[in-house]
Design an enzyme around this catalytic site. Structure first.
Site, PDB file in Angstrom:
ATOM      1  N   ASP A  21       2.470 -18.098 -25.688  1.00  0.00           N
ATOM      2  CA  ASP A  21       1.494 -17.099 -26.151  1.00  0.00           C
ATOM      3  C   ASP A  21       1.723 -15.852 -25.295  1.00  0.00           C
ATOM      4  O   ASP A  21       2.493 -15.878 -24.332  1.00  0.00           O
ATOM      5  CB  ASP A  21       0.065 -17.641 -25.963  1.00  0.00           C
ATOM      6  N   SER A  22       0.985 -14.781 -25.623  1.00  0.00           N
ATOM      7  CA  SER A  22       1.080 -13.583 -24.795  1.00  0.00           C
ATOM      8  C   SER A  22       0.368 -13.789 -23.454  1.00  0.00           C
ATOM      9  O   SER A  22       0.599 -13.048 -22.513  1.00  0.00           O
ATOM     10  CB  SER A  22       0.431 -12.404 -25.516  1.00  0.00           C
ATOM     11  N   TYR A  53      -0.082  -8.620 -27.303  1.00  0.00           N
ATOM     12  CA  TYR A  53       0.905  -8.552 -28.387  1.00  0.00           C
ATOM     13  C   TYR A  53       0.329  -7.787 -29.586  1.00  0.00           C
ATOM     14  O   TYR A  53       1.058  -7.177 -30.344  1.00  0.00           O
ATOM     15  CB  TYR A  53       1.272  -9.967 -28.862  1.00  0.00           C
ATOM     16  N   GLY A  54      -0.978  -7.877 -29.739  1.00  0.00           N
ATOM     17  CA  GLY A  54      -1.631  -7.325 -30.923  1.00  0.00           C
ATOM     18  C   GLY A  54      -1.401  -5.837 -31.146  1.00  0.00           C
ATOM     19  O   GLY A  54      -1.512  -5.348 -32.272  1.00  0.00           O
ATOM     20  N   CYS A  84       0.305 -18.534 -30.736  1.00  0.00           N
ATOM     21  CA  CYS A  84      -0.189 -17.160 -30.799  1.00  0.00           C
ATOM     22  C   CYS A  84      -0.146 -16.742 -32.266  1.00  0.00           C
ATOM     23  O   CYS A  84       0.899 -16.881 -32.925  1.00  0.00           O
ATOM     24  CB  CYS A  84       0.747 -16.276 -29.974  1.00  0.00           C
ATOM     25  N   ASN A  85      -1.256 -16.273 -32.773  1.00  0.00           N
ATOM     26  CA  ASN A  85      -1.298 -15.868 -34.186  1.00  0.00           C
ATOM     27  C   ASN A  85      -0.421 -14.653 -34.445  1.00  0.00           C
ATOM     28  O   ASN A  85       0.230 -14.554 -35.488  1.00  0.00           O
ATOM     29  CB  ASN A  85      -2.731 -15.545 -34.590  1.00  0.00           C
ATOM     30  N   THR A  86      -0.423 -13.735 -33.483  1.00  0.00           N
ATOM     31  CA  THR A  86       0.346 -12.506 -33.674  1.00  0.00           C
ATOM     32  C   THR A  86       1.843 -12.830 -33.764  1.00  0.00           C
ATOM     33  O   THR A  86       2.537 -12.363 -34.675  1.00  0.00           O
ATOM     34  CB  THR A  86       0.053 -11.532 -32.506  1.00  0.00           C
ATOM     35  N   CYS A 197      -6.936 -15.794 -33.582  1.00  0.00           N
ATOM     36  CA  CYS A 197      -6.318 -15.426 -32.302  1.00  0.00           C
ATOM     37  C   CYS A 197      -6.632 -16.585 -31.377  1.00  0.00           C
ATOM     38  O   CYS A 197      -7.794 -17.036 -31.307  1.00  0.00           O
ATOM     39  CB  CYS A 197      -6.926 -14.129 -31.761  1.00  0.00           C
ATOM     40  N   THR A 198      -5.599 -17.080 -30.711  1.00  0.00           N
ATOM     41  CA  THR A 198      -5.809 -18.286 -29.899  1.00  0.00           C
ATOM     42  C   THR A 198      -6.643 -18.018 -28.640  1.00  0.00           C
ATOM     43  O   THR A 198      -7.053 -18.954 -27.967  1.00  0.00           O
ATOM     44  CB  THR A 198      -4.456 -18.924 -29.523  1.00  0.00           C
ATOM     45  N   HIS A 199      -6.902 -16.753 -28.345  1.00  0.00           N
ATOM     46  CA  HIS A 199      -7.808 -16.445 -27.231  1.00  0.00           C
ATOM     47  C   HIS A 199      -9.275 -16.733 -27.602  1.00  0.00           C
ATOM     48  O   HIS A 199     -10.099 -16.988 -26.732  1.00  0.00           O
ATOM     49  CB  HIS A 199      -7.723 -14.953 -26.853  1.00  0.00           C
TER      50      HIS A 199
END
Ligand code: DGL
Length: 279
Positions: A21-22, A53-54, A84-86, A197-199
């Site tokens: 992920d970022s 990343y977004g 990470c979705n992005t 978003c995984t956050h």
């Protein structure tokens, strides 16, 4: 006669799962994977040097994803999870190409969309994520194709991931920012909200505070963990060694906030290694 790959798959079962992920968000996915399969070993890469990343171009995100995938495969990973979705929305094809046929590569979008199949009473799905994820309309395209009866609306919530990465959540100001996004007209009349978003599982309580049980909230972590389990079994590479797993955590740029938030998921202090793949 034994299949040609028998030895290969036997060795692969003990190999780690690569997750990236970022930043801290992918730990929500890593945590769900390890809860479901505590015997698995993970190598985690948080690209904190390039977070968020977004806000980056698709070209930049693709090239970060490629470099990290090469690194994870170089470390002997048996599977790569784009947590990470992005990166899933714009870089998954590239990741898959590097992994080839022998190493399964998973994104976080497809398992969430499949998960909607048991939600018969879903009419309008809200999707919140980074600017890049929302700009691709990756969720809407898939949902419209699989469930033509569902409506979707997407809202970019760019302040949220950096806020969470800084460890700034579960307080009055974060709740105010979250409320301000969720009250936008775009999300009116939704019955389901996808945390794209995984956050965001880290602010799930605050999102629930806003909706007070009126809206079903879906996060990627659990759907992805189930998909990981399914794929590992399908490839015959799930870990059955019974050995205590030793995880590894890499960051492209060390941050104290990552270390602090990581304790939510890994209370036994984890050793973070700083590694800039682009240096
Ligand atoms: N956790 C990442 C996601 O799922 C993105 C956060 C960022 O902007 O870096 O999209």
């Amino acid at each position: 006669m034994k299949p040609v790959y028998a030895g290969f798959f036997l060795n692969m079962s003990k190999a780690p799962i690569g997750i990236f992920d970022s930043g801290i968000g992918g730990l929500t996915v890593a945590n769900a994977i390890l809860k479901l399969m505590p015997e698995e070993r993970i190598i985690y890469f948080g690209d904190t040097a390039h977070m968020p990343y977004g806000d980056k171009s698709a070209h930049a995100i693709k090239s970060y994803s490629q470099a990290i995938t090469h690194f994870l495969i170089g470390k002997g990973c048996k599977m790569v999870v784009v947590a990470c979705n992005t990166a899933s929305a714009v870089g998954y094809k590239e990741v898959k190409k590097i992994c080839g046929k022998k190493i399964p590569a998973l994104n976080v979008i497809d398992p969430v969309v499949s998960h909607l199949s048991d939600k018969r009473d879903t009419h309008k799905v809200g999707i919140i994520g980074t600017k890049r994820t929302v700009s691709t309309r990756a969720y809407t395209k898939r949902i419209v194709k699989e469930y033509p009866e569902m409506m979707t609306c997407e809202l970019a919530t760019p302040l949220l991931a950096p806020m969470i990465e800084e460890g700034f959540f579960n307080n009055k100001i974060s709740q105010t920012i979250i409320n301000s996004y969720l009250s936008r007209k775009t999300l009116e009349h939704i019955d389901t909200l996808i945390l794209a978003c995984t956050h965001y599982p880290l602010i799930q309580k605050e999102i629930e505070n806003y909706y007070r049980d009126q809206v079903r909230i879906i996060d990627s972590a659990h759907a992805v963990a189930e998909k990981v389990e399914e794929e590992l079994h399908q490839f015959g590479i799930n870990n059955v060694s019974g050995e205590k797993p030793k995880h590894e955590f890499y960051l492209s740029d060390y941050t104290a906030s990552f270390e602090e938030t990581a304790k939510i998921f890994f209370p036994e202090s984890i050793k973070l290694k700083e590694l800039n793949l682009w240096a």
